[in-house]
Design a protein around this motif. Structure first.
Motif, mmCIF file in Angstrom:
data_model
loop_
_atom_site.group_PDB
_atom_site.id
_atom_site.type_symbol
_atom_site.label_atom_id
_atom_site.label_comp_id
_atom_site.label_asym_id
_atom_site.label_seq_id
_atom_site.Cartn_x
_atom_site.Cartn_y
_atom_site.Cartn_z
ATOM 1 N N ASP A 176 -6.014 11.925 -5.220
ATOM 2 C CA ASP A 176 -6.857 11.344 -4.166
ATOM 3 C C ASP A 176 -7.693 10.190 -4.702
ATOM 4 O O ASP A 176 -8.865 10.046 -4.377
ATOM 5 C CB ASP A 176 -7.761 12.424 -3.568
ATOM 6 N N ARG A 189 0.847 5.286 0.340
ATOM 7 C CA ARG A 189 0.019 6.383 0.846
ATOM 8 C C ARG A 189 0.762 7.703 0.697
ATOM 9 O O ARG A 189 1.997 7.737 0.730
ATOM 10 C CB ARG A 189 -0.335 6.155 2.311
ATOM 11 N N ALA A 201 -6.888 6.551 -4.863
ATOM 12 C CA ALA A 201 -6.254 5.243 -4.639
ATOM 13 C C ALA A 201 -7.111 4.121 -5.220
ATOM 14 O O ALA A 201 -8.336 4.106 -5.082
ATOM 15 C CB ALA A 201 -6.034 5.015 -3.149
ATOM 16 N N ASP A 257 0.570 12.049 1.805
ATOM 17 C CA ASP A 257 -0.044 13.150 2.531
ATOM 18 C C ASP A 257 -0.574 14.188 1.547
ATOM 19 O O ASP A 257 -0.040 14.354 0.442
ATOM 20 C CB ASP A 257 0.985 13.822 3.445
ATOM 21 N N ILE A 282 0.842 -1.198 0.000
ATOM 22 C CA ILE A 282 0.000 0.000 0.000
ATOM 23 C C ILE A 282 0.873 1.242 0.000
ATOM 24 O O ILE A 282 1.742 1.411 0.860
ATOM 25 C CB ILE A 282 -0.924 0.013 1.232
#
Length: 406
Positions: free
Chosen positions: A355, A267, A357, A269, A265
């Motif tokens: 934004d 990720r 995913a 910010d 995964i």
């Protein structure tokens, strides 16, 4: 004085018996579906080879050890798949491939049949467009990477390098062996692996398992936290600074388990909307004085050598590539492209993420301990310096690689 490490970690014994799905396969339904999907390609005479695969697998795993572990569980390393593949050639002879893959536990996981047929037709139409697309010459320019491509990029550029056994074996590159607690990628990025996850937004994850192949419970592991390296993917072969497994010992049939990825995964910010990501791409492209950037969509997989005596160069093969005009943002499809570069340079030039995913769950990862199913979850990225190099021929696999199922 050389460090003395144990040969095998001591772990609590596990006992579990889990019921599996019924060992049933509706052969008639599977054959009918494959035939319907395959028939789509009859309408496209320039496609010289096409395949529709419907495959359901089922098995059990029994693990008994002298430590007291007793596991009777469904085998999770043989996932099922529905896959569409097709090939054509451009007028200059270049082979062009395309595909779609749906990983499933049962037929209930599939989208409606009409959607499957529509996707098969899209595969064919994309191939028709690629036949007439220009060949892309080698070039370094800013690029947007879609979620599937981003996931494969991190799998190849970073995931394999963080497999624990590589930090102990002197024949491995050991890029990160002494970098725990240090920054290795931009601080907007984090990377973790979580085999305990069973699904993402309704899609089954085939990197999921309850116990690894050494009988250790699966664990969520934060590998990189806001750019800082924190951990490795560990089997029961301990490495410097880590005396316990974290449940990532995986292997193919009859091979020794090693630390491997499962559900990787990525990720970020402060993610931004896709439109803003596109504007960042155009701004970077103009600032660099480039006529266009790139949009890389999907992936055929990739490879990244890990042995010490090999060149540490990365290759990831996109399924579709578009040039993005620096002034207008107009898209032009091109062909014959692989992204190549030095892994850490590529990763450290990521400047923003969207934004959006998404999961890419149609991949099989091959390394020294064999082939295992993996998933990548990632958003789109934009960065500078990805080199698009023209390359003819069929995508290939190497010792450490990620390729689509099967």
């Amino acid at each position: 004085m050389p460090e003395v490490l144990d040969d095998f970690t001591v772990e609590p014994p596990q006992q579990a018996e889990r019921a599996g799905p019924p060992a049933e396969f509706d052969v008639a339904r599977g054959r009918a579906l494959a035939e319907k999907i395959s028939a789509v390609f009859r309408k496209f005479p320039n496609i010289y080879d096409s395949r529709a695969l419907v495959q359901l697998k089922w098995a059990r795993r029994y693990l008994l050890t002298s430590e007291g572990t007793r596991l009777d569980t469904p085998t999770e390393n043989i996932p099922s798949v529905v896959r569409v593949m097709a090939m054509t050639r451009a007028e200059d002879g270049m082979r062009i491939d395309n595909h779609r893959t749906w990983m499933i536990k049962t037929f209930a996981d599939l989208p409606p049949e009409a959607e499957l047929l529509k996707e098969a037709e899209r595969v064919a139409r994309e191939l028709a467009l690629e036949r007439d697309a220009p060949v892309q010459p080698p070039m370094a320019a800013p690029a947007i990477l879609d979620p599937e491509f981003t996931g494969v990029l991190f799998h190849e550029a970073l995931g394999h390098k963080l497999e624990g056994q590589r930090q102990r074996d002197p024949q491995q590159s050991q890029v990160f062996r002494d970098l725990i607690g240090k920054k290795i990628i931009p601080d907007i990025l984090s990377l973790l692996d979580d085999p305990t996850m069973t699904a993402f937004e309704g899609a089954p994850l085939h990197g999921h398992y309850e116990f690894d192949d050494e009988g250790v419970p699966a664990q969520r592991v934060v590998l990189v936290d806001h750019g800082i390296l924190r951990n490795f993917l560990l089997s029961r072969w301990p490495v410097h600074g880590f005396s316990k497994s974290n449940g990532h010992g995986r292997s193919g049939f009859n091979l020794r388990p090693t630390g491997r990825m499962a559900n990787l995964i990525v990720r970020a910010d402060a993610p931004v909307p896709r439109a803003e990501l596109t504007q960042k791409l155009l701004a970077l492209t103009r600032k660099a004085g480039k006529p266009y950037g790139f949009l890389l969509v999907g992936s055929f997989g990739g490879e990244n050598p890990n042995s010490r005596d090999a060149a540490q160069t990365l290759e990831v093969r996109p399924r579709l590539v578009y040039r993005v005009d620096a002034k207008t943002g107009a898209l032009t499809l091109v062909r014959g492209v692989s992204m190549v570069g030095t892994p850490l340079i590529v990763l450290n030039r990521i400047v923003a993420a969207a934004d959006d995913a998404a999961v890419a769950n149609g991949f099989h990862c091959g390394a020294e301990s064999g082939w295992v199913p993996v998933d990548q979850i990632a958003p789109e990225r934009v960065g500078f310096g990805n080199r698009a190099a023209a390359a003819a021929g069929r995508p290939r696999a190497s010792a450490d690689s990620s390729v689509p199922f099967p």
